[in-house]
Design a protein around this motif. Sequence first.
Motif, short mmCIF file in Angstrom:
data_model
loop_
_atom_site.label_atom_id
_atom_site.label_comp_id
_atom_site.label_asym_id
_atom_site.label_seq_id
_atom_site.Cartn_x
_atom_site.Cartn_y
_atom_site.Cartn_z
N CYS A 42 -6.11 31.18 1.52
CA CYS A 42 -6.14 29.67 1.63
C CYS A 42 -4.59 29.40 1.91
CB CYS A 42 -6.47 29.26 0.35
SG CYS A 42 -8.14 30.05 -0.51
N SER A 63 -9.32 27.59 4.89
CA SER A 63 -9.70 28.57 4.32
C SER A 63 -9.56 30.02 5.58
CB SER A 63 -11.23 28.81 3.93
OG SER A 63 -11.61 29.92 3.74
N CYS A 69 -12.02 27.55 -0.39
CA CYS A 69 -10.67 27.13 -0.98
C CYS A 69 -10.83 25.66 -1.68
CB CYS A 69 -9.89 27.43 0.04
SG CYS A 69 -9.37 29.01 0.81
N ASN A 116 -8.02 29.83 -4.64
CA ASN A 116 -9.20 30.61 -4.11
C ASN A 116 -10.56 30.91 -5.13
OD1 ASN A 116 -8.15 32.75 -5.46
ND2 ASN A 116 -7.45 33.72 -3.72
#
Length: 127
Positions: A42, A63, A69, A116
């Motif tokens: 991310c 992402s 993310c 994440n």
Amino acid sequence: MARSLKRAAALAVGAGLLAVTGMGGTAYAGSTGTVYVTVPGCVGTLKLDAGGSSNWATASLESLTSNTCWLTFWDTNTTKVQTVSQSFSVRGNSSGSANSPYYHDFEHRVAISISNGVTQRGSAWYY
């Protein structure tokens, strides 16, 4: 069923961690330019001079894998001791932006935090 429960737990953890990481960091005065915050898979971006104005900040998130993310975009008023935020997520291999910009100056500071679902990281505050 176990997979969906695991995913729901990851979503809850990811969202909960953002509230913690966005509240710290050193303040940087007179900030312009772009700040990047990364966790595995991310990339969060805090653009401090959006639209050609040095006092408007925007936030976006990308992402880089198939994982979701999360990003929280923070604005705090140091005079009134108020903090507001907006949070959003992006699915795997996609990107998105915060709904609206925040103003930053000597009394309004901005920051981002990303996650994440496992790892989280926050930027410093900028004004």
